[in-house]
Design an enzyme around this catalytic site. Structure first.
Site, PDB file in Angstrom:
ATOM      1  N   THR A 130       0.836  -1.210   0.000  1.00 18.72           N
ATOM      2  CA  THR A 130       0.000   0.000   0.000  1.00 18.72           C
ATOM      3  C   THR A 130       0.871   1.261   0.000  1.00 18.72           C
ATOM      4  OG1 THR A 130      -1.563  -1.238   1.343  1.00 18.72           O
ATOM      5  CG2 THR A 130      -1.859   1.152   1.282  1.00 18.72           C
ATOM      6  N   THR A 131       0.418   2.286  -0.715  1.00 12.48           N
ATOM      7  CA  THR A 131       1.138   3.570  -0.735  1.00 12.48           C
ATOM      8  C   THR A 131       0.197   4.691  -0.280  1.00 12.48           C
ATOM      9  OG1 THR A 131       0.548   3.904  -3.059  1.00 12.48           O
ATOM     10  CG2 THR A 131       2.662   2.829  -2.612  1.00 12.48           C
TER      11      THR A 131
ATOM     12  N   SER B 160       7.242  -1.657   1.077  1.00 11.67           N
ATOM     13  CA  SER B 160       7.951  -0.924   0.022  1.00 11.67           C
ATOM     14  C   SER B 160       6.931  -0.322  -0.932  1.00 11.67           C
ATOM     15  CB  SER B 160       8.881  -1.861  -0.751  1.00 11.67           C
ATOM     16  OG  SER B 160       9.474  -1.141  -1.825  1.00 11.67           O
ATOM     17  N   GLY B 161       7.224   0.873  -1.407  1.00  9.18           N
ATOM     18  CA  GLY B 161       6.372   1.517  -2.410  1.00  9.18           C
ATOM     19  C   GLY B 161       6.463   0.820  -3.750  1.00  9.18           C
TER      20      GLY B 161
ATOM     21  N   HIS C 257       1.002   7.049 -14.061  1.00  6.12           N
ATOM     22  CA  HIS C 257       0.197   5.871 -13.713  1.00  6.12           C
ATOM     23  C   HIS C 257      -1.187   5.969 -14.341  1.00  6.12           C
ATOM     24  CE1 HIS C 257       3.225   5.309 -10.520  1.00  6.12           C
ATOM     25  NE2 HIS C 257       2.831   4.039 -10.525  1.00  6.12           N
TER      26      HIS C 257
ATOM     27  N   LYS D 184      -5.431   5.658 -10.199  1.00 10.17           N
ATOM     28  CA  LYS D 184      -4.548   5.776  -9.025  1.00 10.17           C
ATOM     29  C   LYS D 184      -4.967   6.977  -8.167  1.00 10.17           C
ATOM     30  CE  LYS D 184       0.255   5.673  -7.500  1.00 10.17           C
ATOM     31  NZ  LYS D 184      -0.026   4.710  -6.428  1.00 10.17           N
TER      32      LYS D 184
END
Ligand SMILES: NC(=O)C1=CN([C@@H]2O[C@H](COP(=O)(O)OP(=O)(O)OC[C@H]3O[C@@H](n4cnc5c(N)ncnc54)[C@H](OP(=O)(O)O)[C@@H]3O)[C@@H](O)[C@H]2O)C=CC1
Ligand SMILES: O=C(O)C1=N[C@H](C(=O)O)C[C@H](O)C1
Length: 268
Positions: A98-99, A121-122, A154, A158
């Protein structure tokens, strides 16, 4: 290793189910969705476009977490923070893709990582994590008179910006220069901004269509430019990275790890 996929019906959730199904040593132990989801009760394999796996999508995390070894979580910050608490109580590996986290979210994840293995981690791909190492090296070699800009594009769905990957690459550049990203980053520009401030690290965000994830770090000097890029073509690169991370974290001591740990990409 018995793995749960959270956000099972999402773009990444479906890729994660396929990645677990194809990986030796991994087994799907559960598929989670939010209450009220139209996918509750569906077979996870069916949802992901593979053979039925005999695992129904549920909204009841507690019994799943109690019986599993790990949780693959590519959802949203609020959901991830809640799951981190459950995973920590059960001492299972929590892989977080998850970001869009705030500093307060990260504090909550850090607290969970005191009790269980958290790998966050992104970007879970090998290529981007290698790129981060190259960016760190380039930023170190080239002085602050080389301007650093991180450009990302992206798909139109997003919801967070800059991407987790862009921030990860910006962080690598800041580490290379031995400066704080929080102090040096310029996240938006609009109107009469004045000239670029030397030493800053800029971010630019593009959104459109079905782009899986494009990132370029531009180091712009006087009369020349270095560009380091990665293009993701298939979400399976992230999903396979996440399963690899879970297997790496199994029976490891509690802590907040990153993909550089999993992939052995630390310098020195
Ligand atoms: N680290 C990496 O390598 C990568 C990270 N990502 C990140 O993963 C995340 C998910 O991306 P993507 O799969 O494209 O997004 P999607 O919107 O397709 O999927 C997200 C899933 O999580 C569920 N979800 C969202 N919020 C909650 C909540 N509060 N409680 C429970 N479930 C929730 C959604 O359910 P519903 O549809 O009902 O809202 C959906 O099933 C993003 O943060 C993205 O940036 C993506 C790719 C790679
Ligand atoms: O939301 C996405 O799609 C992606 N999110 C991650 C990010 O924020 O960097 C990773 C990848 O680029 C795809």
């Amino acid at each position: 290793m018995r793995l749960i996929v959270a956000g099972a019906s999402g773009r990444m959730g479906r890729a994660l189910i396929r990645a677990v199904a194809e990986t030796e040593g991994a087994e799907l132990a559960g598929a989670l969705e939010r209450p009220g989801s139209e996918h509750l009760g569906r077979d996870a394999g069916d949802l992901a476009g593979v053979d039925p796996l005999g695992v129904s999508v549920t909204d009841d995390a507690l019994p799943l977490v109690a019986a599993a070894d790990g949780l693959l979580d590519f959802t949203a910050p609020e959901a991830t923070v809640a799951l981190a608490e459950l995973a920590a109580q059960a001492r299972i590996v929590h892989v977080i893709g998850t970001t869009g986290f705030s500093p307060a979210h990260i504090d909550s994840v850090d607290a969970a990582a005191r009790h269980a293995v958290v790998i966050r981690s992104g970007n879970m791909s090998l290529g981007v994590n290698l790129l981060a190492a190259l960016v760190r090296q380039a930023a170190k070699a080239l002085g602050p008179d080389w301007d650093i800009e991180v450009l990302e594009m992206h798909h139109r769905a997003k919801v967070d910006a800059p991407s987790g990957t862009a921030l990860l690459l910006g962080q690598a550049a800041a580490e290379g220069r031995d400066v704080s990203l929080a102090e040096q980053s310029v996240r938006t520009r609009d109107g009469h901004t004045g000239a670029r401030v030397e030493g800053t690290i800029g971010f630019a965000t593009l959104r459109g269509g079905s782009v899986v994830g494009d990132h370029t770090v531009i180091l712009a000097g006087a009369g020349e430019r270095v560009e380091l890029s990665h293009r993701a073509e298939d979400r399976m690169i992230f999903a396979r990275g996440a399963v690899k991370a879970a297997l790496w974290g199994f029976r490891r001591k509690p802590g907040h790890y990153g993909m550089a740990d999993v992939l052995g990409l630390h310098e020195g």
